[in-house]
Motif scaffolding. Structure first.
Motif, short mmCIF file in Angstrom:
data_model
loop_
_atom_site.label_atom_id
_atom_site.label_comp_id
_atom_site.label_asym_id
_atom_site.label_seq_id
_atom_site.Cartn_x
_atom_site.Cartn_y
_atom_site.Cartn_z
N GLY A 114 60.81 26.01 50.74
CA GLY A 114 60.38 24.65 50.40
C GLY A 114 61.26 23.57 50.97
N ALA A 118 59.97 20.17 53.15
CA ALA A 118 60.26 18.80 52.73
C ALA A 118 61.15 18.06 53.72
CB ALA A 118 60.91 18.81 51.35
N ARG A 143 61.40 13.27 49.16
CA ARG A 143 61.02 13.41 47.76
C ARG A 143 59.51 13.27 47.58
NH1 ARG A 143 65.06 10.90 43.35
NH2 ARG A 143 63.40 11.85 42.11
N ALA A 146 57.87 16.48 48.72
CA ALA A 146 58.06 17.53 47.72
C ALA A 146 57.13 17.34 46.53
CB ALA A 146 59.51 17.56 47.27
N ARG A 147 56.92 16.12 46.15
CA ARG A 147 56.09 15.83 44.98
C ARG A 147 54.59 15.96 45.28
NH1 ARG A 147 57.95 11.24 44.31
NH2 ARG A 147 56.34 10.01 45.35
N LEU A 150 54.11 19.61 48.84
CA LEU A 150 54.71 20.93 48.71
C LEU A 150 54.07 21.81 47.64
CD1 LEU A 150 56.92 22.83 49.73
CD2 LEU A 150 58.48 21.79 48.05
N LEU A 204 63.33 18.47 44.16
CA LEU A 204 62.76 19.62 44.85
C LEU A 204 62.77 20.85 43.95
CD1 LEU A 204 61.73 21.04 47.43
CD2 LEU A 204 64.13 21.32 48.11
#
Length: 268
Positions: A114, A118, A143, A146-147, A150, A204
């Motif tokens: 991950g 990101a 960020r 990731a939000r 991901l 994350l």
């Protein structure tokens, strides 16, 4: 003599039957102590980039004999061990190139994934080479990825693992915070940036932990062991900017052995 032999035989049979009922028969004892097949998936944090002692046969994947999967396998001698984690891997790379060893008999799987999706490697490069404002903007982008993006990518990987190894215990391991705030570093990134990097790592990990839980996987938090051993601490288990540059911001051999391995071993 004949009567004693009969009595002895009956006693032996009775003892064997009793042991079997108690689950202490030799076959069951062997089954309980056997370590199932183990497959180590993921990116550079699982491959062991930054720890040295790389397997020449792993090429650019830079799999280290000092990485936590290799250390755990050496200590537990699983029935089989497949180490497919690779430096630079993203979720798509796991799906296309790492799942081959998984099967119905796989008993244990570990994975870190991950961070590259990101863009954390690129984020740190941006922060080292550019102004604070440019750095903070890049952290915000990571960020947001990731939000928003991901979670679906992690779902794809986790579902594929479950499909290929339905009986396996899957341990999803997170990433450590990079910096000890208020620590011993002088110069370099500002405290504001260091704090933002740590917050992004936490964000994350939160996403990864949530997706792991929703797939009934075990999440392992390495901040429990890396606390006090971040960059800018008195005894860091993470490389700062270093050469080769790809080893920057990765666990050292001590980070693998004392940061990652205990957390994985506890969860496995």
């Amino acid at each position: 003599m004949r009567l004693s032999r009969v009595v002895g035989s009956v006693s032996a049979l009775a003892l064997t039957a009793t042991l079997a009922l108690l689950g202490a028969g030799p076959v069951q004892a062997a089954e309980k102590t056997a370590t199932p097949g183990y497959v180590a998936l993921g990116d550079s944090y699982s491959a062991g980039v930054g720890a040295g002692s790389y397997d020449s046969g792993s090429g650019n994947c830079k799999r280290s004999t000092k990485a936590y999967p290799a250390l755990w396998a050496a200590a537990h001698t699983p029935a089989s061990f497949a180490f497919t984690a690779c430096s630079g891997a993203r979720t798509g790379d796991v799906l296309t190139g790492q799942l081959g060893p998984l099967n119905a008999s796989t008993g244990l799987v570990s994975i870190t994934i991950g961070g590259n999706d990101a863009g954390f490697a690129g984020t740190m490069t941006t922060c080292v080479l550019n102004s604070e404002s440019v750095c903070l903007d890049r952290i915000a982008q990571a960020r947001a990825y990731a939000r928003n993006v991901l979670p679906a990518q992690l779902d794809g990987v986790y579902s594929a693992i479950s499909g290929k190894a339905p009986s396996a215990r899957v341990v999803v391991i997170g990433y450590p915070r990079f910096y000890r705030l208020g620590g011993s570093c002088f110069g370099g990134l500002s405290e504001t940036v260091r704090s933002a990097v740590n917050d992004a790592a936490d964000a994350l990990d939160t996403v990864i932990a949530k997706r792991a839980a929703d797939h009934s996987f075990t999440y392992a938090d390495v901040n429990t062991t890396f606390g006090g051993h971040e960059i800018c601490s008195g005894s860091p288990w993470l490389n700062s900017v270093t050469l080769p540059v790809d080893e920057s911001y990765h666990p050292t051999a001590a980070g693998q052995a004392q940061g990652y391995l205990p957390v994985f071993a506890s969860a496995a």
